[in-house]
Design a protein around this motif. Structure first.
Motif, short mmCIF file in Angstrom:
data_model
loop_
_atom_site.label_atom_id
_atom_site.label_comp_id
_atom_site.label_asym_id
_atom_site.label_seq_id
_atom_site.Cartn_x
_atom_site.Cartn_y
_atom_site.Cartn_z
N UNK A 56 -17.50 -6.96 17.17
CA UNK A 56 -17.31 -7.46 18.54
C UNK A 56 -16.68 -8.84 18.55
N UNK A 57 -17.07 -9.68 17.61
CA UNK A 57 -16.48 -11.02 17.54
C UNK A 57 -14.99 -10.95 17.21
N UNK A 58 -14.64 -10.05 16.30
CA UNK A 58 -13.22 -9.87 15.95
C UNK A 58 -12.45 -9.35 17.16
N UNK A 59 -12.99 -8.37 17.85
CA UNK A 59 -12.32 -7.83 19.03
C UNK A 59 -12.21 -8.87 20.15
N UNK A 60 -13.22 -9.69 20.30
CA UNK A 60 -13.16 -10.76 21.30
C UNK A 60 -12.06 -11.76 20.94
N UNK A 61 -11.93 -12.04 19.65
CA UNK A 61 -10.88 -12.98 19.23
C UNK A 61 -9.50 -12.37 19.45
N UNK A 62 -9.36 -11.08 19.22
CA UNK A 62 -8.08 -10.40 19.50
C UNK A 62 -7.74 -10.53 20.98
N UNK A 63 -8.73 -10.38 21.83
CA UNK A 63 -8.51 -10.53 23.27
C UNK A 63 -8.10 -11.97 23.60
N UNK A 64 -8.73 -12.94 22.91
CA UNK A 64 -8.36 -14.35 23.11
C UNK A 64 -6.91 -14.58 22.72
N UNK A 65 -6.48 -13.96 21.62
CA UNK A 65 -5.10 -14.12 21.17
C UNK A 65 -4.12 -13.62 22.23
N UNK A 66 -4.45 -12.51 22.87
CA UNK A 66 -3.60 -12.00 23.95
C UNK A 66 -3.58 -12.98 25.12
N UNK A 67 -4.74 -13.55 25.43
CA UNK A 67 -4.83 -14.55 26.50
C UNK A 67 -4.00 -15.78 26.14
N UNK A 68 -4.09 -16.23 24.88
CA UNK A 68 -3.29 -17.37 24.42
C UNK A 68 -1.81 -17.08 24.60
N UNK A 69 -1.40 -15.90 24.16
CA UNK A 69 0.01 -15.52 24.24
C UNK A 69 0.50 -15.51 25.69
N UNK A 70 -0.29 -14.89 26.56
CA UNK A 70 0.10 -14.83 27.97
C UNK A 70 0.15 -16.23 28.59
N UNK A 71 -0.82 -17.06 28.27
CA UNK A 71 -0.83 -18.42 28.81
C UNK A 71 0.38 -19.22 28.34
N UNK A 72 0.68 -19.11 27.05
CA UNK A 72 1.82 -19.85 26.50
C UNK A 72 3.14 -19.34 27.06
N UNK A 73 3.26 -18.03 27.23
CA UNK A 73 4.51 -17.48 27.76
C UNK A 73 4.74 -17.91 29.21
N UNK A 74 3.67 -18.28 29.91
CA UNK A 74 3.79 -18.77 31.29
C UNK A 74 3.85 -20.30 31.34
N UNK A 75 3.85 -20.93 30.17
CA UNK A 75 3.93 -22.39 30.13
C UNK A 75 2.61 -23.09 30.41
N UNK A 76 1.52 -22.35 30.39
CA UNK A 76 0.20 -22.89 30.66
C UNK A 76 -0.44 -23.32 29.34
N UNK A 77 -0.73 -24.61 29.22
CA UNK A 77 -1.30 -25.15 27.98
C UNK A 77 -2.77 -25.51 28.12
N UNK A 78 -3.44 -25.01 29.16
CA UNK A 78 -4.84 -25.36 29.38
C UNK A 78 -5.76 -24.98 28.24
N UNK A 79 -5.44 -23.91 27.52
CA UNK A 79 -6.29 -23.46 26.41
C UNK A 79 -6.01 -24.22 25.13
N UNK A 80 -5.04 -25.12 25.17
CA UNK A 80 -4.66 -25.90 24.00
C UNK A 80 -4.75 -27.39 24.33
N UNK A 81 -5.98 -27.93 24.27
CA UNK A 81 -6.20 -29.30 24.72
C UNK A 81 -5.48 -30.38 23.89
N UNK A 82 -5.25 -30.11 22.62
CA UNK A 82 -4.60 -31.12 21.78
C UNK A 82 -3.14 -31.24 22.12
#
Length: 166
Positions: A140-166
């Motif tokens: 479940x942790x691995x699958x949750x991380x895979x879902x996070x990766x999709x969220x990261x990709x979608x956020x970055x493709x829209x120019x949203x950097x909220x998930x990347x605080x640094x």
């Protein structure tokens, strides 16, 4: 029912992380850190010059490829002390190519991105370790991380950097 076969979940995650194309960022950071930490005189001078900063966030950390969990912490500490590292290397007239990179906004953006990504990977790795870790929980942790990766990709493709605080 379908039976899943996994060999060492953490090891698989490490192999996947090696596929990231940021070797030039990690190599530069390691080279700068080694220049400061490898010689005891440089290390003492760096600590004395930037005592307040190193007291706040800690000393530069060496990275060992065998201890891959340390990569995220090493990069994070390097990012926090990047200005001091640049100043120290310029005063010593050492590593001019690396100094140029430490002034380059594109390279610094890659470093910041890598700091955030390795932080997320370290959180995942910590969650995958320990006693009484049952396979369904790890799965479940691995699958949750895979879902996070999709969220990261979608956020970055829209120019949203909220998930990347640094």
């Amino acid at each position: 029912r379908k039976l899943f076969k996994y060999h060492c979940i953490i090891h698989q995650e490490v192999l996947c992380s090696k596929d990231m194309e940021f070797k030039h960022v990690i190599d530069t950071a390691v080279h700068c850190i080694n220049k400061i930490r490898a010689r005891s005189l440089n290390r003492r001078e760096f600590r004395s010059l930037f005592e307040e900063e190193t007291d706040d966030c800690g000393e530069l950390l060496l990275h060992c490829s065998v201890r891959w969990l340390s990569k995220g912490k090493m990069l994070s500490r390097f990012f926090q002390l990047r200005t001091q590292v640049l100043q120290f290397l310029e005063e010593k007239k050492e590593l001019p190519t690396e100094c140029d990179l430490l002034k380059n906004n594109s390279w610094l953006s890659e470093l910041a991105f890598l700091v955030d990504v390795t932080n997320y990977l370290n959180i995942l790795n910590t969650g995958l370790q320990g006693e009484n870790s049952l396979f369904p929980t790890l799965f479940n942790q691995i699958n949750a991380f895979k879902a996070k990766l999709k969220l990261f990709y979608n956020s970055l493709s829209q120019g949203n950097l909220d998930l990347f605080p640094t």
